[in-house]
Design a protein around this motif. Sequence first.
Motif, PDB file in Angstrom:
ATOM      1  N   LEU A  23      43.792  53.759  49.913  1.00  0.00           N
ATOM      2  CA  LEU A  23      42.963  53.845  51.114  1.00  0.00           C
ATOM      3  C   LEU A  23      43.821  54.184  52.324  1.00  0.00           C
ATOM      4  O   LEU A  23      44.941  53.693  52.456  1.00  0.00           O
ATOM      5  CB  LEU A  23      42.229  52.520  51.352  1.00  0.00           C
ATOM      6  N   THR A  24      43.297  54.996  53.221  1.00  0.00           N
ATOM      7  CA  THR A  24      44.049  55.403  54.410  1.00  0.00           C
ATOM      8  C   THR A  24      43.354  55.037  55.718  1.00  0.00           C
ATOM      9  O   THR A  24      43.944  55.194  56.783  1.00  0.00           O
ATOM     10  CB  THR A  24      44.300  56.920  54.412  1.00  0.00           C
ATOM     11  N   GLY A  25      42.119  54.564  55.669  1.00  0.00           N
ATOM     12  CA  GLY A  25      41.415  54.254  56.904  1.00  0.00           C
ATOM     13  C   GLY A  25      40.742  52.896  56.913  1.00  0.00           C
ATOM     14  O   GLY A  25      40.111  52.529  57.895  1.00  0.00           O
ATOM     15  N   ALA A  26      40.875  52.148  55.832  1.00  0.00           N
ATOM     16  CA  ALA A  26      40.210  50.849  55.739  1.00  0.00           C
ATOM     17  C   ALA A  26      40.937  49.990  54.714  1.00  0.00           C
ATOM     18  O   ALA A  26      41.680  50.494  53.878  1.00  0.00           O
ATOM     19  CB  ALA A  26      38.751  51.022  55.302  1.00  0.00           C
ATOM     20  N   GLU A  27      40.688  48.697  54.793  1.00  0.00           N
ATOM     21  CA  GLU A  27      41.100  47.772  53.736  1.00  0.00           C
ATOM     22  C   GLU A  27      39.818  47.165  53.198  1.00  0.00           C
ATOM     23  O   GLU A  27      38.909  46.835  53.968  1.00  0.00           O
ATOM     24  CB  GLU A  27      42.012  46.676  54.270  1.00  0.00           C
ATOM     25  N   ILE A  28      39.722  47.058  51.898  1.00  0.00           N
ATOM     26  CA  ILE A  28      38.571  46.436  51.254  1.00  0.00           C
ATOM     27  C   ILE A  28      39.098  45.396  50.282  1.00  0.00           C
ATOM     28  O   ILE A  28      40.041  45.657  49.542  1.00  0.00           O
ATOM     29  CB  ILE A  28      37.710  47.476  50.497  1.00  0.00           C
ATOM     30  N   PHE A  96      31.953  38.071  47.433  1.00  0.00           N
ATOM     31  CA  PHE A  96      31.705  38.942  48.569  1.00  0.00           C
ATOM     32  C   PHE A  96      32.802  39.983  48.713  1.00  0.00           C
ATOM     33  O   PHE A  96      33.928  39.790  48.276  1.00  0.00           O
ATOM     34  CB  PHE A  96      31.547  38.141  49.872  1.00  0.00           C
ATOM     35  N   ALA A  97      32.421  41.112  49.312  1.00  0.00           N
ATOM     36  CA  ALA A  97      33.383  42.158  49.636  1.00  0.00           C
ATOM     37  C   ALA A  97      33.607  42.132  51.137  1.00  0.00           C
ATOM     38  O   ALA A  97      32.691  41.829  51.914  1.00  0.00           O
ATOM     39  CB  ALA A  97      32.857  43.529  49.214  1.00  0.00           C
ATOM     40  N   CYS A  98      34.827  42.434  51.543  1.00  0.00           N
ATOM     41  CA  CYS A  98      35.175  42.510  52.949  1.00  0.00           C
ATOM     42  C   CYS A  98      35.761  43.891  53.222  1.00  0.00           C
ATOM     43  O   CYS A  98      36.694  44.313  52.546  1.00  0.00           O
ATOM     44  CB  CYS A  98      36.189  41.429  53.312  1.00  0.00           C
ATOM     45  N   ILE A  99      35.191  44.583  54.187  1.00  0.00           N
ATOM     46  CA  ILE A  99      35.675  45.900  54.603  1.00  0.00           C
ATOM     47  C   ILE A  99      36.280  45.719  55.993  1.00  0.00           C
ATOM     48  O   ILE A  99      35.592  45.275  56.916  1.00  0.00           O
ATOM     49  CB  ILE A  99      34.529  46.924  54.642  1.00  0.00           C
ATOM     50  N   GLN A 100      37.547  46.043  56.115  1.00  0.00           N
ATOM     51  CA  GLN A 100      38.261  45.844  57.379  1.00  0.00           C
ATOM     52  C   GLN A 100      38.640  47.205  57.958  1.00  0.00           C
ATOM     53  O   GLN A 100      39.278  48.010  57.282  1.00  0.00           O
ATOM     54  CB  GLN A 100      39.513  45.007  57.099  1.00  0.00           C
ATOM     55  N   VAL A 101      38.216  47.456  59.191  1.00  0.00           N
ATOM     56  CA  VAL A 101      38.505  48.725  59.863  1.00  0.00           C
ATOM     57  C   VAL A 101      38.835  48.457  61.326  1.00  0.00           C
ATOM     58  O   VAL A 101      38.417  47.446  61.900  1.00  0.00           O
ATOM     59  CB  VAL A 101      37.322  49.719  59.772  1.00  0.00           C
ATOM     60  N   LYS A 102      39.561  49.378  61.943  1.00  0.00           N
ATOM     61  CA  LYS A 102      39.900  49.229  63.350  1.00  0.00           C
ATOM     62  C   LYS A 102      38.635  49.340  64.195  1.00  0.00           C
ATOM     63  O   LYS A 102      37.875  50.302  64.077  1.00  0.00           O
ATOM     64  CB  LYS A 102      40.922  50.281  63.779  1.00  0.00           C
ATOM     65  N   GLU A 103      38.417  48.354  65.051  1.00  0.00           N
ATOM     66  CA  GLU A 103      37.243  48.340  65.914  1.00  0.00           C
ATOM     67  C   GLU A 103      37.228  49.580  66.811  1.00  0.00           C
ATOM     68  O   GLU A 103      38.263  50.009  67.312  1.00  0.00           O
ATOM     69  CB  GLU A 103      37.251  47.064  66.765  1.00  0.00           C
ATOM     70  N   HIS A 104      36.079  50.178  66.994  1.00  0.00           N
ATOM     71  CA  HIS A 104      35.846  51.347  67.846  1.00  0.00           C
ATOM     72  C   HIS A 104      36.553  52.610  67.358  1.00  0.00           C
ATOM     73  O   HIS A 104      36.795  53.524  68.143  1.00  0.00           O
ATOM     74  CB  HIS A 104      36.256  51.067  69.304  1.00  0.00           C
ATOM     75  N   SER A 105      36.888  52.700  66.077  1.00  0.00           N
ATOM     76  CA  SER A 105      37.603  53.870  65.568  1.00  0.00           C
ATOM     77  C   SER A 105      36.691  54.916  64.931  1.00  0.00           C
ATOM     78  O   SER A 105      37.139  56.031  64.668  1.00  0.00           O
ATOM     79  CB  SER A 105      38.659  53.439  64.544  1.00  0.00           C
ATOM     80  N   LEU A 106      35.430  54.605  64.708  1.00  0.00           N
ATOM     81  CA  LEU A 106      34.519  55.531  64.033  1.00  0.00           C
ATOM     82  C   LEU A 106      34.144  56.677  64.971  1.00  0.00           C
ATOM     83  O   LEU A 106      33.587  56.462  66.042  1.00  0.00           O
ATOM     84  CB  LEU A 106      33.258  54.799  63.569  1.00  0.00           C
ATOM     85  N   GLU A 107      34.496  57.900  64.576  1.00  0.00           N
ATOM     86  CA  GLU A 107      34.231  59.065  65.403  1.00  0.00           C
ATOM     87  C   GLU A 107      33.061  59.901  64.897  1.00  0.00           C
ATOM     88  O   GLU A 107      32.471  60.664  65.655  1.00  0.00           O
ATOM     89  CB  GLU A 107      35.486  59.935  65.487  1.00  0.00           C
ATOM     90  N   GLY A 108      32.746  59.806  63.645  1.00  0.00           N
ATOM     91  CA  GLY A 108      31.623  60.515  63.060  1.00  0.00           C
ATOM     92  C   GLY A 108      31.206  59.793  61.795  1.00  0.00           C
ATOM     93  O   GLY A 108      32.005  59.105  61.192  1.00  0.00           O
ATOM     94  N   TYR A 109      29.946  59.942  61.424  1.00  0.00           N
ATOM     95  CA  TYR A 109      29.481  59.267  60.220  1.00  0.00           C
ATOM     96  C   TYR A 109      28.327  60.026  59.604  1.00  0.00           C
ATOM     97  O   TYR A 109      27.713  60.870  60.242  1.00  0.00           O
ATOM     98  CB  TYR A 109      29.082  57.815  60.518  1.00  0.00           C
TER      99      TYR A 109
END
Length: 118
Positions: A23-28, A96-109
């Motif tokens: 993974l390069t943009g999140a931790e799960i 449970f699964a936990c998805i960890q991402v940098k807050e406010h980093s989503l630029e498109g979806y």
Amino acid sequence: MANFSKVSVAQDARTELHDKLSLTGAEISINNLPAGANVPFIHSHKNNEEIYVVLAGKGKAVIDGETVELAAGDWIRISPAGKRQFFAAEDTAISFACIQVKEHSLEGYTMDDAVVEN
């Protein structure tokens, strides 16, 4: 090199997928607590929000002192500063699964980030 990674996850207490899936943009992580057990620490983050999905069972999260009941199918997002701890119900395990991402980093979806080919 293939444009995908695949891994099967056992029922271990915790499995982090960062290295297993490159993974390069999140931790799960996949987490399994037996009935009556809990994550043995309270934590928060500096930069990363966490998104949790309850895969099976039931339990609770205590976030900033507030108890949030959890059951299979529930999703919850916690901001980095939120102090959190997770517990399985006394009579039921929780997975449970936990998805960890940098807050406010989503630029498109979704379709904003898609390249549609015919």
